[in-house]
Design a protein around this motif. Structure first.
Motif, mmCIF file in Angstrom:
data_model
loop_
_atom_site.group_PDB
_atom_site.id
_atom_site.type_symbol
_atom_site.label_atom_id
_atom_site.label_comp_id
_atom_site.label_asym_id
_atom_site.label_seq_id
_atom_site.Cartn_x
_atom_site.Cartn_y
_atom_site.Cartn_z
ATOM 1 N N GLN A 74 24.547 66.946 86.783
ATOM 2 C CA GLN A 74 23.195 66.683 86.306
ATOM 3 C C GLN A 74 23.183 65.586 85.231
ATOM 4 N N ARG A 103 14.821 65.079 74.961
ATOM 5 C CA ARG A 103 14.150 65.418 76.223
ATOM 6 C C ARG A 103 15.148 65.439 77.374
ATOM 7 N N MET A 104 16.055 64.458 77.363
ATOM 8 C CA MET A 104 17.078 64.434 78.405
ATOM 9 C C MET A 104 17.960 65.679 78.339
ATOM 10 N N ASP A 140 18.191 72.747 81.545
ATOM 11 C CA ASP A 140 17.298 73.546 82.380
ATOM 12 C C ASP A 140 17.686 73.464 83.851
ATOM 13 N N ARG A 141 17.943 72.265 84.340
ATOM 14 C CA ARG A 141 18.307 72.116 85.748
ATOM 15 C C ARG A 141 19.664 72.767 86.037
ATOM 16 N N VAL A 171 21.290 61.718 85.295
ATOM 17 C CA VAL A 171 20.367 61.229 84.268
ATOM 18 C C VAL A 171 20.872 59.936 83.653
ATOM 19 N N TYR A 219 17.249 68.695 77.183
ATOM 20 C CA TYR A 219 16.519 69.861 77.682
ATOM 21 C C TYR A 219 16.467 69.848 79.216
ATOM 22 N N ASP A 220 16.194 68.686 79.794
ATOM 23 C CA ASP A 220 16.111 68.599 81.251
ATOM 24 C C ASP A 220 17.444 68.932 81.909
#
Length: 336
Positions: free
Chosen positions: A83, A30-31, A37-38, A87, A33-34
């Protein structure tokens, strides 16, 4: 299978993904993908301009050719690390991640089962999985290691586009199961990484180095004479042994510098002869024949053994006149 299409390929892989348990792996996906995407959104690359393929611990983005490749590279070089750092700051130590990334381009096609295939894609995947890229990420303090293909370097990076530091890329050769792969690594080359040797045509054979005896290994394991002429050469035909090389003529000696040099023999002072033990003359002026030291050396032609002309000799032209034989001045030393 559909017709191949040209795409810019961005591949991102999580370091040591298989070392995590199932819960951590799901969270890391999930991290990932985030973060991707960002990064794409901040670079102005809309979802409609990219296709995604999930590989479990990695993700592949196939970006429309209308998106400039420098735009993709700038986002990977600057925006992706930013990014990822944001995270990781909010995650526990066990949930933090580091990424290997590859930017390449080429043709890909979608087969009947909806899987992207193509030789250029295989090439990019091998760059992502190379040991040298893994070592680069392992040995640097940052959380991202980037490698670009040879075509991306040639067409984009080396032209010094804005935001792409071409001087920080280093040419490397990555080992793969299909042989060495040329690529360009951003940042220093890892010390533990080993570049694959070139498998092309063999270069010139190294020159044999003579050992202490002057011999060097021959082509069949024997020895052949080295520069000093020592050793013996193993040949299939007998040939007359070459005679010793003529000695080189000695180079002419340079003339000695001006001055008096006592290197043997009888040194001359303006025509006078110095024989025997020399004690020197201090002060004053000495005219005529000067004999320094004990007498007993070989007589000068026209002189007796004591240095004076014989009684029956004709006076020399250089004999001093009675007027010139003045006693030395007070305080001046004469011949001793």
């Amino acid at each position: 299978m559909n017709d191949p299409v040209n795409r810019t390929m961005l591949l991102v892989d999580i370091e040591k993904f298989s070392d995590r348990d199932d819960v951590e792996q799901a969270f890391l996906r999930r991290m990932l993908y985030d973060v991707v995407d960002r990064t794409m959104e901040r670079a102005g690359i809309d979802e409609t301009l990219r296709l995604r393929a999930d590989q479990g611990d990695s993700v592949m983005e196939f970006i429309d050719p209308n998106v400039p490749v420098p735009q993709v590279l700038r986002s990977v070089i600057s925006e992706l690390p930013a990014q990822l750092k944001a995270v990781n700051r909010m995650a526990s130590r066990g949930a933090q991640m580091r990424l290997r990334t590859v930017v390449a381009n080429g043709f890909i096609a979608l087969d009947e089962r909806g899987i992207w295939v193509g030789g250029d894609l295989n090439h990019a995947c091998r760059l992502l999985d190379a040991d040298l890229l893994r070592a680069a990420l392992r040995e640097r303090p940052g959380d991202v290691a980037l490698c670009v293909s040879q075509s991306v370097w040639t067409g984009i990076v080396r032209h010094h586009h804005l935001g792409i530091p071409a001087e920080e890329f280093h040419e490397v050769t990555l080992a793969s199961k299909n042989g060495p792969l040329p690529a360009w690594l951003l940042g220093p080359v890892p010390a533990s990484g080993q570049a694959a040797p070139s498998l092309g045509a063999a270069g010139p054979a190294p020159t044999p180095v003579p050992d202490a005896s002057g011999e060097r290994p021959g082509p069949a394991g024997g020895t052949e004479a080295g520069p000093s002429g020592g050793g013996s050469a193993s040949t299939s035909t007998s040939a007359p042994a070459a005679g010793p090389a003529p000695a080189a003529a000695p180079a002419p000696a340079a003339p000695p510098p001006a001055g008096i040099h006592f290197t043997g023999g009888a040194p001359a002072f303006g025509g006078s002869l110095v024989m025997g033990n020399q004690h020197g003359v201090s002060g004053g002026r000495v005219d005529g024949d000067v004999v320094m030291g004990s007498v007993g050396g070989p007589p000068r032609p026209g002189r007796a053994s004591d240095g004076h002309p014989p009684a029956d000799a004709t006076p020399d032209q250089d004999a001093p006149s009675p007027d010139d034989r003045q006693p030395p001045a007070t305080g001046e030393a004469g011949p001793r």
